[in-house]
Design a protein around this motif. Structure first.
Motif, PDB file in Angstrom:
ATOM      1  N   UNK A   1      22.431 -22.684  -7.184  1.00 52.53           N
ATOM      2  CA  UNK A   1      21.510 -23.005  -5.925  1.00 52.53           C
ATOM      3  C   UNK A   1      20.015 -22.923  -6.163  1.00 52.53           C
ATOM      4  N   UNK A   2      19.058 -23.879  -5.792  1.00 54.13           N
ATOM      5  CA  UNK A   2      17.836 -24.001  -5.864  1.00 54.13           C
ATOM      6  C   UNK A   2      17.273 -24.053  -4.387  1.00 54.13           C
TER       7      UNK A   2
ATOM      8  N   UNK B   1      24.742 -19.240  -9.708  1.00 55.74           N
ATOM      9  CA  UNK B   1      23.464 -19.369 -10.675  1.00 55.74           C
ATOM     10  C   UNK B   1      22.558 -19.346  -9.596  1.00 55.74           C
ATOM     11  N   UNK B   2      21.565 -18.395  -9.602  1.00 52.19           N
ATOM     12  CA  UNK B   2      20.483 -18.062  -8.240  1.00 52.19           C
ATOM     13  C   UNK B   2      19.310 -18.697  -9.199  1.00 52.19           C
ATOM     14  N   UNK B   3      18.712 -20.053  -8.902  1.00 50.96           N
ATOM     15  CA  UNK B   3      17.505 -20.421  -9.389  1.00 50.96           C
ATOM     16  C   UNK B   3      17.809 -21.723 -10.434  1.00 50.96           C
ATOM     17  N   UNK B   4      17.158 -22.772  -9.935  1.00 58.99           N
ATOM     18  CA  UNK B   4      17.291 -23.993 -10.606  1.00 58.99           C
ATOM     19  C   UNK B   4      15.924 -24.220 -11.753  1.00 58.99           C
ATOM     20  N   UNK B   5      15.370 -23.168 -12.155  1.00 58.19           N
ATOM     21  CA  UNK B   5      14.332 -23.245 -13.167  1.00 58.19           C
ATOM     22  C   UNK B   5      14.815 -23.501 -14.522  1.00 58.19           C
TER      23      UNK B   5
ATOM     24  N   UNK C   1      18.599 -16.067 -12.054  1.00 59.24           N
ATOM     25  CA  UNK C   1      17.763 -16.602 -12.974  1.00 59.24           C
ATOM     26  C   UNK C   1      16.502 -17.320 -11.983  1.00 59.24           C
ATOM     27  N   UNK C   2      15.966 -16.196 -11.174  1.00 63.39           N
ATOM     28  CA  UNK C   2      15.019 -16.826  -9.992  1.00 63.39           C
ATOM     29  C   UNK C   2      13.710 -16.664 -10.562  1.00 63.39           C
TER      30      UNK C   2
END
Length: 487
Positions: free
Chosen positions: A48-49, A18-22, A156-157
């Motif tokens: 990963x954030x 999962x790309x992005x922690x928003x 999910x960036x």
């Protein structure tokens, strides 16, 4: 193009990047952990954030990086009532302001992480630098220097990082002489001089213009296609067609404004996926269709072609191994990304659940519909509107995705509540009334205790606010009518 090959559902253990922690990445992680596949040990997610805490756009950052890690400015509030934008099974706390400030949303997202026990799968200070397709898996390179392999990838960036700078004659000179900047660098209204030009009619442009009116002698707000008008120290003008030296600009109707001390560009953002090579995502506009292209394209306004705005329909890699989440505009963001993640996870679980012939037809139908609506065959204009929904499209889309996902997956059944479109389309009216209550010092009392008895209390409060807003409009209209002389 030939349609993607359908493969049987996977039954062995799979890793998910999962790309992005928003908000999108957090929703993805939470929903994965609720699946039978995760509980049975078949799915193992890694989020990963790159920053030192999750939250994405809602986590503030100083305007020091170029571009900054977040575009948050001090006066920012949501432009939707929070009951319209919250996750479907995690409401904002009782007594939350109807249009909360950014720090309230950040706290809400941190509470979401804690409530659903997500922290153990979140890897902070870790940026994804490269995602490469191998014959049977994805190779992901991280900023830590590590290289890992994954079966599935959720992108999910977000798309509020890279400023979109309009191509207007003379603007580059203003930027180079530090008399113009993009709103991504804006934080507060001080220090821009007496006459400030704001370009862009979206929420940020409206907010920044309002901020500046309190400290600048004159604010000129440029909104494409608008009728010029003056209201106190605010001048509304059309689009800027030329920037000239010494603070002079020319507008689309040929008029000019002079002595401008600074210009703020609230002109939006580009979609950017720097970790994907051109072999995965071509950085250009696609050729006209039909037929559908064999590759996926990033136009910076859209990613094309995506089945249901999520799954890339192309031939360079198995489409059921990668998904884009959260690209749509003019939507209720958090419940929408939940629906997209649910649909993507069903496709991950069972690739044959997607009928790619039907999906290709749907993409071409939307292309034809937008072409007719815009009265153009220009691919660039069509791609600019590709991820923009109008009227009830977003709500129908959400329900369709949820129905699709619930066929094989163990997700709780969710549908758009009947009140959500009502308040979504009243958002501007509601926000104006809410701001008025804040200025009168009545906002805190208005929401005190609301929500303690369940979500219906918020519905009743918003209907009350809408009634107050409508009455306020009627009073203003009556006052204006009295001032108009009778013939």
């Amino acid at each position: 193009m030939d349609l993607p090959e359908v493969v049987p559902a996977a039954h062995s253990s799979q890793t998910i990047c999962i790309i992005g922690g928003g908000p999108s990445g957090l929703a993805a992680l939470k929903l994965i952990k609720e699946t039978q596949q995760y509980r049975g040990g078949l799915w193992k997610p890694f989020l990963y954030e790159e920053r030192d805490r999750p939250g994405g756009i809602w986590t503030p950052a100083p305007p020091t990086d170029n571009p900054p890690l977040s575009p948050l400015y001090e006066s920012l509030t949501t432009n939707l009532p929070h009951i319209c934008m919250s996750y479907t099974d995690f409401p904002f706390p009782p007594s939350t302001p109807i249009f909360p400030k950014a720090h309230v949303v950040e706290d809400y997202l941190l509470a979401y992480i804690h409530h659903f026990n997500l922290a153990s799968e979140i890897h902070l200070r870790t940026r994804v630098t490269s995602v490469v397709r191998e014959p049977n898996f994805w190779t992901v390179t991280l900023s830590t220097g590590e290289t890992k392999t994954f079966d599935l990838v959720l992108i999910c960036n977000g798309h509020y990082r890279i400023p979109r700078i309009p191509d207007v004659p003379g603007l580059t000179d203003w930027i180079n002489t530090t008399t113009a900047m993009h709103s991504v660098f804006y934080r507060r209204p001080d220090g821009f001089g007496d006459v400030v030009l704001v370009i862009g009619g979206g929420p940020s442009g409206q907010d920044i213009s309002s901020d500046l009116r309190a400290v600048s002698k004159t604010v000129i707000h440029s909104i494409r296609g608008t009728t010029p008008s003056n209201n106190g120290n605010l001048k509304i003008r059309g689009a800027v067609t030329e920037f000239r030296p010494n603070g002079l600009v020319v507008f689309e109707d040929g008029t000019t404004e002079s002595d401008i001390t600074f210009c703020i560009l609230a002109t939006g953002y580009e979609m950017s996926f720097p970790f994907l090579s051109p072999s995965i995502l071509v950085p250009s506009y696609p050729p006209p269709i039909p037929p559908l292209p064999a590759k996926a394209f990033n136009t910076t306004h859209s990613v094309f072609p995506l089945a249901r705005h999520v799954i890339p329909v192309q031939q360079n890699f198995p489409p059921h191994t990668l998904a884009f989440i959260g690209l749509l505009f003019r939507v209720s963001p958090l419940p929408l990304v939940e629906a997209q993640v649910k649909a993507a996870l069903r496709v991950f679980h069972n690739p044959s659940s997607f009928n790619y012939t039907e999906e290709a037809v749907d993409i071409m139908t939307r292309y034809s519909t937008l072409s007719s609506k815009l009265q153009t065959d220009n691919v660039e204009l069509i791609m600019k509107d590709w991820h923009k929904f109008v009227d009830s499209e977003a709500f129908d889309y959400r329900d369709t995705l949820c129905r699709f996902a619930e066929v094989e997956m163990s997700f709780t059944k969710t549908r758009v509540p009947e009140w959500e479109p009502e308040f979504f389309f009243q958002k501007d009216l509601l926000r104006r009334m809410w701001v008025k209550l804040e200025k009168q010092g009545k906002a805190e009392d208005f929401v005190r205790g609301v929500g303690m008895g369940g979500p219906q209390e918020w519905v009743e409060a918003l209907r009350k606010l809408a009634k107050m807003a409508q009455e306020d409009v009627e009073v203003r209209d009556a006052q204006v009518a009295k001032r108009i002389p009778r013939l």
